[in-house]
Design a protein around this motif. Sequence first.
Motif, mmCIF file in Angstrom:
data_model
loop_
_atom_site.group_PDB
_atom_site.id
_atom_site.type_symbol
_atom_site.label_atom_id
_atom_site.label_comp_id
_atom_site.label_asym_id
_atom_site.label_seq_id
_atom_site.Cartn_x
_atom_site.Cartn_y
_atom_site.Cartn_z
ATOM 1 N N TYR A 127 0.839 -0.826 -0.048
ATOM 2 C CA TYR A 127 0.130 0.099 -0.737
ATOM 3 C C TYR A 127 0.977 1.333 -0.042
ATOM 4 O O TYR A 127 2.202 1.316 0.372
ATOM 5 N N PRO A 128 0.122 2.267 -0.039
ATOM 6 C CA PRO A 128 1.168 3.449 -0.522
ATOM 7 C C PRO A 128 1.677 3.308 0.955
ATOM 8 O O PRO A 128 0.922 3.731 1.670
ATOM 9 N N LEU A 129 3.089 4.535 1.651
ATOM 10 C CA LEU A 129 3.458 5.173 2.659
ATOM 11 C C LEU A 129 2.411 6.487 3.078
ATOM 12 O O LEU A 129 1.443 6.943 2.253
ATOM 13 N N GLN A 130 2.339 5.956 3.867
ATOM 14 C CA GLN A 130 1.347 6.667 4.728
ATOM 15 C C GLN A 130 2.077 7.758 5.599
ATOM 16 O O GLN A 130 1.738 8.166 6.929
ATOM 17 N N TRP A 131 2.581 9.028 4.575
ATOM 18 C CA TRP A 131 3.537 10.408 5.329
ATOM 19 C C TRP A 131 2.347 11.421 6.283
ATOM 20 O O TRP A 131 2.411 11.953 7.199
ATOM 21 N N ASN A 132 0.833 11.048 6.092
ATOM 22 C CA ASN A 132 0.487 11.444 6.829
ATOM 23 C C ASN A 132 -0.310 11.046 8.457
ATOM 24 O O ASN A 132 -0.207 11.997 8.945
ATOM 25 N N MET B 122 3.735 11.448 21.158
ATOM 26 C CA MET B 122 5.470 11.254 20.994
ATOM 27 C C MET B 122 4.673 9.545 20.549
ATOM 28 O O MET B 122 6.458 9.193 19.466
ATOM 29 N N LYS B 123 5.220 8.224 21.687
ATOM 30 C CA LYS B 123 4.703 7.356 21.282
ATOM 31 C C LYS B 123 4.142 6.794 19.445
ATOM 32 O O LYS B 123 4.642 5.900 19.183
ATOM 33 N N ASN B 124 2.945 7.138 19.547
ATOM 34 C CA ASN B 124 2.403 6.826 18.319
ATOM 35 C C ASN B 124 3.008 7.382 16.809
ATOM 36 O O ASN B 124 3.182 6.730 16.645
ATOM 37 N N PHE B 125 3.527 8.796 17.196
ATOM 38 C CA PHE B 125 5.040 8.997 15.892
ATOM 39 C C PHE B 125 5.512 8.233 16.004
ATOM 40 O O PHE B 125 6.379 8.144 14.288
ATOM 41 N N PHE C 65 8.014 4.221 12.612
ATOM 42 C CA PHE C 65 9.047 2.743 12.919
ATOM 43 C C PHE C 65 8.158 1.621 11.447
ATOM 44 O O PHE C 65 8.883 1.007 11.161
ATOM 45 N N SER C 66 6.598 1.891 11.507
ATOM 46 C CA SER C 66 6.364 1.259 10.483
ATOM 47 C C SER C 66 5.900 1.680 9.050
ATOM 48 O O SER C 66 4.828 1.697 8.224
#
Length: 157
Positions: free
Chosen positions: A115-120, A128-131, A136-137
């Motif tokens: 699938y496309p990279l999820q830059w958004n 920070m944890k979500n970031f 990482f993914s």
Amino acid sequence: MQYGEDTLWIFFLKFFHCNIKELNSVFYYYRMNPTSVMHQKNTKLKHFDSMYEMLKVYVSLYFEYKNNSSFDVKNLKCRIYWSIQNMLFDAIYCKSEKERKLILDELKAEELYPYPLQWNRISLKYGMKNFLVNMFSLLFPCKYYYQFICKIFRFFG
């Protein structure tokens, strides 16, 4: 679904343009329950199963509404990719190498991988944890990166 049912519910409300209002006030109190799904040892497996269920719902909606201009299909596609990313992340922890290969093969067969990279998704908006998880993914759509990460986790896990 044992995880994320509220996420799916809010998505439905927004997707089908229900008359909802967002408030800045807090009217919700989260009560910690030691027997809840969030506090069980096999949470990653339950999260994986829930993400897979969400993915099936999002894909179904996409094919039903992709030609209907009154629906936010772009957001729906992002939800599909987000579900896949979460499934792959959970699979690192709770699936064997053989099972991960089957997951990738199934996603490929359904034309959902890569699938496309999820830059958004790269934002500090959700902390920070979500970031860090999203950084990482970010390259999970690159099969060799994903396989490399799986090997690292297997080696250190």
